[in-house]
Design an enzyme around this catalytic site. Structure first.
Site, short mmCIF file in Angstrom:
data_model
loop_
_atom_site.label_atom_id
_atom_site.label_comp_id
_atom_site.label_asym_id
_atom_site.label_seq_id
_atom_site.Cartn_x
_atom_site.Cartn_y
_atom_site.Cartn_z
N LYS A 1 38.63 41.73 42.50
CA LYS A 1 38.01 42.34 43.67
C LYS A 1 37.38 41.21 44.47
O LYS A 1 36.58 40.43 43.93
CB LYS A 1 36.93 43.35 43.26
CG LYS A 1 36.37 44.15 44.43
CD LYS A 1 37.39 45.13 44.98
CE LYS A 1 36.78 46.02 46.06
NZ LYS A 1 37.73 47.02 46.56
N SER B 1 42.33 42.75 45.46
CA SER B 1 41.96 43.85 46.36
C SER B 1 40.68 43.48 47.10
O SER B 1 39.69 43.09 46.47
CB SER B 1 41.76 45.13 45.53
OG SER B 1 41.37 46.22 46.35
N ARG C 1 52.65 50.94 49.77
CA ARG C 1 52.10 51.69 48.62
C ARG C 1 52.92 52.95 48.36
O ARG C 1 53.20 53.30 47.21
CB ARG C 1 50.64 52.06 48.87
CG ARG C 1 49.64 50.97 48.51
CD ARG C 1 48.22 51.51 48.46
NE ARG C 1 47.78 52.02 49.74
CZ ARG C 1 47.14 51.32 50.67
NH1 ARG C 1 46.86 50.05 50.44
NH2 ARG C 1 46.76 51.87 51.81
N GLN D 1 51.01 37.29 45.61
CA GLN D 1 51.02 38.04 44.35
C GLN D 1 52.46 38.46 44.09
O GLN D 1 52.90 39.51 44.53
CB GLN D 1 50.09 39.26 44.46
CG GLN D 1 48.65 38.89 44.76
CD GLN D 1 47.92 39.98 45.53
OE1 GLN D 1 47.64 41.04 44.96
NE2 GLN D 1 47.62 39.75 46.80
N GLY D 2 53.19 37.59 43.41
CA GLY D 2 54.62 37.78 43.28
C GLY D 2 55.32 37.20 44.49
O GLY D 2 54.68 36.78 45.46
N GLY E 1 57.61 41.32 47.18
CA GLY E 1 57.59 41.90 45.84
C GLY E 1 56.19 41.94 45.28
O GLY E 1 55.21 41.97 46.03
#
Length: 368
Positions: free
Chosen positions: A165, A234, A327, A352-353, A357
């Protein structure tokens, strides 16, 4: 090395303020409130800067847990890591996943191999001008290493999901930096979410040796060949530091759970989801005595505007943000393969990937 046992329980919610399921679990003795280390949740907001369902959910949980722990709600928020991801588009279902951890004297005789473990750490507070830049990357890398140690995980190969976070910029924070003669990475609150997520993910990649440490400010949101295969970040308005939660498997864990992961190359990469399920005993020939607890994944619209050669309009829709489209798409794919919409799919997968992806991790409970 200390021996710990970890508990993981998914609880459905009827709204961001619904704590009845958690309270029922505590009342029945299924959850010891003193053992709660982290709570990850999906709330039905828009997932943007003004998604107050995240703050509402955290406030409700802290208020409910405070008397159980003999603390104030503020003290509860400092003690437990709360990560609320806004946005339950499509078939995604609002829920929370509660992670507990307790020390035990030794491993029971029936448990062998590495089992799931969890660790947590915090960075220092960041200055607004540090968000999305190398300072955030370096401090996050330190916190990931600390969280690994807290989880009793020595081998980076045993880390399967790192949930973070992280903060975002507001107009007040941008003005505060300008007042000191400092320039922030962006003046847009929405864009700052991406910068903060991306820098945090690169911090994970540095800590786990997925990339080198020679990262520059200008690499964030530009060098998409640099990424982590296990990071999930996030952004939220409610903090100015990073909260780092490491999930992996450890020989020091006596839990009933295992975690595995795979990496989706794009938003329709069903084989990667199946590989993640297979890594913990599910798939075409499932191992007996296993129960699916939850799936955690990142979703991102392909930045080149196409998926496998076919154009998509996620980046061009002025009515619905691309993260909401992503999402819904990834959530539907995973829900169809897992047989449930109560999965944790978070939008915004910068670093992130691979671009377009994202990582997907699966937790399984091994029934005795």
């Amino acid at each position: 090395m200390r021996t710990t046992t970890v508990g993981v329980i998914r609880i459905a919610t009827t709204g961001p303020g619904d704590v009845s399921g958690l309270m029922a679990m505590i009342g029945s003795g299924a959850i010891d409130p003193a053992a709660i280390l982290a709570i990850l949740g999906k709330t039905e907001g828009n997932g943007g800067v003004n998604d107050f369902t995240r703050e509402y959910a955290v406030a409700a949980l802290c208020t409910a847990l405070a008397p159980k722990l003999g603390l104030t709600p503020h003290e509860v928020e400092q003690r437990i890591a709360f990560v609320m991801s806004g946005g339950t588009e499509g078939v995604l279902s609002p829920h929370i996943t509660v992670f507990t951890r307790q020390e035990v004297a030794q491993r029971p005789a029936g448990i062998s191999g590495k089992r799931m473990s969890i660790g947590m750490a915090h960075t220092r507070d960041f200055l607004p001008e540090e968000l999305g830049r190398t300072a955030q990357i370096a401090e996050t890398a330190k916190a990931v290493s600390a969280a690994m140690a807290d989880a009793g995980i020595a081998d980076v190969a045993d880390v399967h999901f790192v949930q973070i976070k992280c903060p975002l910029l507001t107009s007040d924070r941008v003005e505060a930096a300008a007042g000191r003669g400092k320039k922030t990475a962006t003046t847009s609150a929405y864009t700052s979410m991406a910068y903060s997520r991306g820098a945090s993910a690169l911090g994970v990649a540095v800590a786990l040796g997925e990339i080198g440490s020679d990262i520059r400010d200008e690499d964030v949101l530009r060098r998409y060949d640099l990424f982590s295969k296990v990071a999930s970040t996030s952004s939220g308005i409610e903090l100015m530091h990073n909260v780092v939660i490491v999930l992996g498997n450890s020989a020091a864990s006596a839990s009933e759970f295992e975690i595995g992961h795979a990496v989706m190359d794009d938003a329709i990469d069903a084989p990667a989801v199946m590989a993640a399920l297979k890594s913990v005993g599910f798939g075409a020939d499932p191992q007996p005595g296993r129960e699916l607890v939850n799936i955690f994944a990142k979703a991102e619209a392909s930045p080149n505007g196409a998926v496998r050669g076919f154009r998509h309009t996620m980046l061009e829709d002025t009515d619905i943000s691309s993260t909401r489209h992503a999402r819904a798409a990834v959530g539907g794919l995973i829900a169809g393969l897992a047989g449930t919409g109560a999965v944790y799919v978070s939008g915004g997968a910068e670093h992130q990937g691979p671009a377009g992806g994202g990582p997907v991790a699966v937790i399984a409970r091994l029934k005795h």
